[in-house]
Design a protein around this motif. Sequence first.
Motif, PDB file in Angstrom:
ATOM      1  N   UNK A 198       0.825  -1.196   0.000  1.00  0.00           N
ATOM      2  CA  UNK A 198       0.000   0.000   0.000  1.00  0.00           C
ATOM      3  C   UNK A 198       0.864   1.252   0.000  1.00  0.00           C
ATOM      4  N   UNK A 199       0.253   2.372  -0.385  1.00  0.00           N
ATOM      5  CA  UNK A 199       0.951   3.649  -0.377  1.00  0.00           C
ATOM      6  C   UNK A 199       1.064   4.179   1.048  1.00  0.00           C
ATOM      7  N   UNK A 200       2.202   4.725   1.349  1.00  0.00           N
ATOM      8  CA  UNK A 200       2.391   5.348   2.666  1.00  0.00           C
ATOM      9  C   UNK A 200       1.995   6.829   2.580  1.00  0.00           C
ATOM     10  N   UNK A 201       1.336   7.328   3.624  1.00  0.00           N
ATOM     11  CA  UNK A 201       0.927   6.656   4.867  1.00  0.00           C
ATOM     12  C   UNK A 201      -0.445   6.005   4.705  1.00  0.00           C
ATOM     13  N   UNK A 244       1.293   2.070  10.420  1.00  0.00           N
ATOM     14  CA  UNK A 244       2.022   3.205  10.985  1.00  0.00           C
ATOM     15  C   UNK A 244       3.216   3.592  10.128  1.00  0.00           C
ATOM     16  N   UNK A 245       3.167   3.256   8.819  1.00  0.00           N
ATOM     17  CA  UNK A 245       4.254   3.573   7.911  1.00  0.00           C
ATOM     18  C   UNK A 245       4.208   5.050   7.520  1.00  0.00           C
ATOM     19  N   UNK A 252       2.553  15.018  12.156  1.00  0.00           N
ATOM     20  CA  UNK A 252       2.093  14.457  10.887  1.00  0.00           C
ATOM     21  C   UNK A 252       2.694  13.070  10.664  1.00  0.00           C
ATOM     22  N   UNK A 253       1.976  12.284   9.883  1.00  0.00           N
ATOM     23  CA  UNK A 253       2.530  11.085   9.251  1.00  0.00           C
ATOM     24  C   UNK A 253       2.261  11.289   7.763  1.00  0.00           C
ATOM     25  N   UNK A 254       3.308  11.165   6.937  1.00  0.00           N
ATOM     26  CA  UNK A 254       3.163  11.680   5.581  1.00  0.00           C
ATOM     27  C   UNK A 254       3.995  10.902   4.558  1.00  0.00           C
ATOM     28  N   UNK A 255       3.749  11.216   3.276  1.00  0.00           N
ATOM     29  CA  UNK A 255       4.292  10.408   2.181  1.00  0.00           C
ATOM     30  C   UNK A 255       5.637  10.886   1.654  1.00  0.00           C
ATOM     31  N   UNK A 256       5.892  12.189   1.710  1.00  0.00           N
ATOM     32  CA  UNK A 256       7.099  12.727   1.083  1.00  0.00           C
ATOM     33  C   UNK A 256       7.594  13.905   1.902  1.00  0.00           C
TER      34      UNK A 256
END
Length: 231
Positions: free
Chosen positions: A58-61, A66-67, A108-112
């Motif tokens: 799957x795509x993070x986050x 919790x990725x 935050x928990x985020x992708x980039x």
Amino acid sequence: MRLRLPEERPTEPPTGYKIAHPVLSQDGTRAGFTGVSLGGALPYGVLADAACVYGLRHRAPHRRCDCGFHCVHDRTAAEALLCTAEHRAAVLLEVAVLGRFIRFERGFRYARQRVRTATVGPCACGTVAAALADAGWGRPGWRALAPSCAGCVRGRTSVSLAAFARLAGEGLRVVAGREGARKVADLGTSPDDLGVPELVAEAALLQARLDWFQTQLARLREPGAGGGGQG
């Protein structure tokens, strides 16, 4: 009916703070960071995309995982993490939160992300850091670095703060903490002058290395040094 979290579409990337260990590639041509908790085994660059550390596709986050990259809203909260024994040699990062993110109460928990600034703390001896030197541990292909003053570098693999910024690229700024700015000012230079703090640190680092090499040469010139046979 399934409730959904409200979506945010900020006009500018949110700013966050985190701590990490600076790392230098084995060949000395690249610089980056490695985290202090989840995902710490995966060094990342100044501009990086997150991936699921559990190997899921799957795509993070992901909401049920919790990725993803993690950071906090408040700089003071990130600085507090540097007080623990295992994080004393870490640096403080100011990051731009990019891509998809999930907002929490504290961060935050985020992708980039893009690392804008890395603030380096003092050397273990308490003196303002002039370089980042081999910390004695690392990851496969990467050496972990720790803040070091010119006098404590000696023969260890090291790079100045300005050199680390150049190797990392992407416009990264690497600066010494507030205490370092005061000591640079005491030398008669202004920390606001472009390039002056970096040049002072470079000169101090080179002088420390020269002193170390001269000491080694002096030992080799002592009678009986070098293992030469008599007879």
